[in-house]
Write a protein that holds these residues in place. Structure first.
Motif, PDB file in Angstrom:
ATOM      1  N   SER A  68       0.843  -1.188   0.000  1.00 36.88           N
ATOM      2  CA  SER A  68       0.000   0.000   0.000  1.00 36.88           C
ATOM      3  C   SER A  68       0.874   1.233   0.000  1.00 36.88           C
ATOM      4  O   SER A  68       1.802   1.334   0.786  1.00 36.88           O
ATOM      5  CB  SER A  68      -0.880  -0.003   1.251  1.00 36.88           C
ATOM      6  OG  SER A  68      -1.618   1.175   1.315  1.00 36.88           O
ATOM      7  N   PRO A  69       0.598   2.209  -0.883  1.00 30.36           N
ATOM      8  CA  PRO A  69       1.414   3.409  -0.905  1.00 30.36           C
ATOM      9  C   PRO A  69       1.246   4.242   0.355  1.00 30.36           C
ATOM     10  O   PRO A  69       2.145   4.941   0.764  1.00 30.36           O
ATOM     11  CB  PRO A  69       0.908   4.168  -2.136  1.00 30.36           C
ATOM     12  CG  PRO A  69      -0.452   3.642  -2.386  1.00 30.36           C
ATOM     13  CD  PRO A  69      -0.452   2.227  -1.878  1.00 30.36           C
ATOM     14  N   ALA A  70       0.090   4.169   0.984  1.00 28.49           N
ATOM     15  CA  ALA A  70      -0.133   4.890   2.228  1.00 28.49           C
ATOM     16  C   ALA A  70      -0.175   3.882   3.361  1.00 28.49           C
ATOM     17  O   ALA A  70      -0.843   2.867   3.259  1.00 28.49           O
ATOM     18  CB  ALA A  70      -1.442   5.642   2.160  1.00 28.49           C
ATOM     19  N   PRO A  71       0.537   4.126   4.450  1.00 27.06           N
ATOM     20  CA  PRO A  71       0.541   3.166   5.534  1.00 27.06           C
ATOM     21  C   PRO A  71      -0.800   3.041   6.230  1.00 27.06           C
ATOM     22  O   PRO A  71      -1.098   2.034   6.822  1.00 27.06           O
ATOM     23  CB  PRO A  71       1.594   3.707   6.490  1.00 27.06           C
ATOM     24  CG  PRO A  71       1.782   5.133   6.124  1.00 27.06           C
ATOM     25  CD  PRO A  71       1.379   5.274   4.691  1.00 27.06           C
ATOM     26  N   LEU A  72      -1.612   4.082   6.160  1.00 26.42           N
ATOM     27  CA  LEU A  72      -2.896   4.072   6.844  1.00 26.42           C
ATOM     28  C   LEU A  72      -3.963   3.482   5.942  1.00 26.42           C
ATOM     29  O   LEU A  72      -4.188   3.943   4.836  1.00 26.42           O
ATOM     30  CB  LEU A  72      -3.280   5.496   7.234  1.00 26.42           C
ATOM     31  CG  LEU A  72      -4.543   5.641   8.068  1.00 26.42           C
ATOM     32  CD1 LEU A  72      -4.340   4.977   9.432  1.00 26.42           C
ATOM     33  CD2 LEU A  72      -4.882   7.093   8.249  1.00 26.42           C
ATOM     34  N   LYS A  73      -4.611   2.445   6.423  1.00 26.83           N
ATOM     35  CA  LYS A  73      -5.681   1.821   5.677  1.00 26.83           C
ATOM     36  C   LYS A  73      -7.006   2.320   6.244  1.00 26.83           C
ATOM     37  O   LYS A  73      -7.099   2.658   7.411  1.00 26.83           O
ATOM     38  CB  LYS A  73      -5.567   0.318   5.770  1.00 26.83           C
ATOM     39  CG  LYS A  73      -4.257  -0.150   5.151  1.00 26.83           C
ATOM     40  CD  LYS A  73      -4.189  -1.627   5.023  1.00 26.83           C
ATOM     41  CE  LYS A  73      -2.960  -2.113   4.322  1.00 26.83           C
ATOM     42  NZ  LYS A  73      -1.721  -1.504   4.626  1.00 26.83           N
ATOM     43  N   VAL A  74      -8.021   2.370   5.381  1.00 28.11           N
ATOM     44  CA  VAL A  74      -9.312   2.911   5.765  1.00 28.11           C
ATOM     45  C   VAL A  74      -9.841   2.205   7.015  1.00 28.11           C
ATOM     46  O   VAL A  74      -9.922   0.996   7.068  1.00 28.11           O
ATOM     47  CB  VAL A  74     -10.323   2.756   4.601  1.00 28.11           C
ATOM     48  CG1 VAL A  74     -11.695   3.229   5.008  1.00 28.11           C
ATOM     49  CG2 VAL A  74      -9.821   3.496   3.378  1.00 28.11           C
ATOM     50  N   GLY A  75     -10.186   2.990   8.016  1.00 26.34           N
ATOM     51  CA  GLY A  75     -10.763   2.452   9.240  1.00 26.34           C
ATOM     52  C   GLY A  75      -9.765   1.900  10.235  1.00 26.34           C
ATOM     53  O   GLY A  75     -10.127   1.596  11.364  1.00 26.34           O
TER      54      GLY A  75
END
Length: 153
Positions: A68-75
């Motif tokens: 994932s390009p962003a470490p934060l995943k939805v929720g």
């Protein structure tokens, strides 16, 4: 034919070329099987392989070249806050602790100590009342993380 494809797939997956980027077919099992080969027909085969559902699993779990390009995943942040609400409030008040280290990983912060101090400095804006919901707390932490961790939420 299926046996030959399986043998070829296993042979290619055990090769040492796992560091190459995936091609236009995207991440997934196909990117591992046809890794490093950008010819159009092999990218079509890679895309077809990815279309079997393994690409979705790879994207969800961050496997098969699917980071994932962003470490934060939805929720993910809100779930973490909900599960650790009381301990997190205590650790933020101190500016350090296990829940801050875990939260920094959720947000992709490289410096948990700095993140903890920023959270401590913003305690009253993060926990606006004794009855703050996890959603409200997470929203307020997002603002601190955006400036401290360079995380876009």
């Amino acid at each position: 034919m299926k046996k030959l494809l399986v043998v070829v797939a296993v042979a290619l997956m055990t090769s040492s070329a796992f560091a190459a980027k995936y091609g236009s077919a995207g991440c997934g099992l196909g990117s591992m099987i046809f890794e490093g080969d950008q010819t159009w027909w092999k990218q079509v085969l890679a895309a077809t392989t990815n279309g079997t559902g393994v690409q979705t699993i790879g994207i969800t779990l961050g496997t098969s070249n699917c980071d994932s390009p962003a470490p934060l995943k939805v929720g993910q942040a809100e779930a973490y806050v909900e599960a650790n609400k009381v301990a997190l409030a205590n650790d933020i008040a101190r500016g350090n602790g296990e829940t801050i280290v875990g939260l920094s990983k959720v947000y992709g912060c490289t410096n948990a100590a700095q993140f903890g101090q920023a959270l401590k400095s913003n305690y009253s804006t993060i926990f606006t009342s004794a009855n703050s919901t996890s959603s409200e707390i997470t929203h307020n932490i997002n603002g601190v993380a955006a400036t401290t961790c360079n995380t876009q939420i």
